[in-house]
Design a protein around this motif. Sequence first.
Motif, short mmCIF file in Angstrom:
data_model
loop_
_atom_site.label_atom_id
_atom_site.label_comp_id
_atom_site.label_asym_id
_atom_site.label_seq_id
_atom_site.Cartn_x
_atom_site.Cartn_y
_atom_site.Cartn_z
N MET A 1 59.91 72.74 96.57
CA MET A 1 60.40 72.74 95.25
C MET A 1 59.70 74.06 95.01
O MET A 1 57.97 74.60 95.09
N LYS A 2 60.20 75.11 94.00
CA LYS A 2 59.38 76.10 93.20
C LYS A 2 59.95 76.10 91.81
O LYS A 2 60.59 75.06 90.74
N LEU A 3 58.60 76.00 90.97
CA LEU A 3 58.29 76.40 89.88
C LEU A 3 57.86 77.33 88.92
O LEU A 3 57.43 78.29 89.58
N PRO A 4 58.07 78.08 87.60
CA PRO A 4 57.65 79.00 87.34
C PRO A 4 56.61 78.78 86.90
O PRO A 4 55.72 77.83 86.49
N ILE A 5 55.84 79.93 87.57
CA ILE A 5 54.33 80.15 86.88
C ILE A 5 54.07 81.34 85.06
O ILE A 5 54.38 81.99 85.51
N ILE A 6 52.93 80.94 84.75
CA ILE A 6 52.86 81.75 83.99
C ILE A 6 51.09 82.26 84.26
O ILE A 6 50.46 81.93 83.95
N LEU A 7 51.43 83.88 84.40
CA LEU A 7 49.32 84.19 85.25
C LEU A 7 49.28 85.45 84.08
O LEU A 7 50.16 86.22 83.82
N GLU A 8 48.89 85.11 83.47
CA GLU A 8 47.28 85.88 82.45
C GLU A 8 46.69 86.55 82.79
O GLU A 8 45.42 85.68 83.58
N GLY A 9 45.45 87.79 82.11
CA GLY A 9 44.35 88.47 82.66
C GLY A 9 44.28 89.92 83.21
O GLY A 9 45.36 90.20 83.02
N SER A 10 42.84 89.72 83.34
CA SER A 10 42.98 90.76 84.43
C SER A 10 41.83 90.25 85.43
O SER A 10 41.17 89.84 84.89
N ARG A 11 41.71 92.33 86.06
CA ARG A 11 40.39 91.98 87.40
C ARG A 11 39.78 91.67 86.76
O ARG A 11 38.64 91.14 86.53
N GLN A 12 38.88 91.92 85.03
CA GLN A 12 37.90 91.94 84.79
C GLN A 12 37.14 90.69 83.75
O GLN A 12 35.95 90.48 84.04
N ASP A 13 38.37 90.30 83.73
CA ASP A 13 37.78 88.98 82.66
C ASP A 13 38.18 87.80 83.72
O ASP A 13 37.77 86.73 83.79
N GLY A 14 39.36 88.01 85.57
CA GLY A 14 39.96 86.98 85.70
C GLY A 14 41.25 86.47 84.85
O GLY A 14 41.88 87.33 84.49
N TYR A 15 42.12 85.40 86.00
CA TYR A 15 43.10 84.93 85.28
C TYR A 15 43.36 83.36 85.17
O TYR A 15 42.82 82.98 85.57
N THR A 16 44.20 83.63 84.14
CA THR A 16 44.28 82.06 83.78
C THR A 16 46.01 81.76 84.50
O THR A 16 47.34 82.75 83.98
N VAL A 17 46.73 80.13 84.85
CA VAL A 17 47.78 80.44 85.68
C VAL A 17 48.00 79.30 84.51
O VAL A 17 47.14 78.11 84.69
#
Length: 73
Positions: A1-17
């Motif tokens: 199963m493939k689902l879309p994800i949204i990745l936000e953030g940067s190397r300095q602050d980390g990432y939220t998905v």
Amino acid sequence: MKLPIILEGSRQDGYTVTCPAFSGCVREGDTREEAIKNIREAIRLYLRAATREYTLLKKARVSKTMEALEVAV
């Protein structure tokens, strides 16, 4: 199963998905790879819980005023 994800953030602050297909399915990580790994686990847990809930509801006793149906989604 493939689902879309949204990745936000940067190397300095980390990432939220997030996984828009599942409300409230959000994870974080210090790196992109860690965030993606974490959301995969969150999706697995979400699906496991939904499957258990569906199984319990399917086994629940239905009163005369209720009708049990299944729908494809």
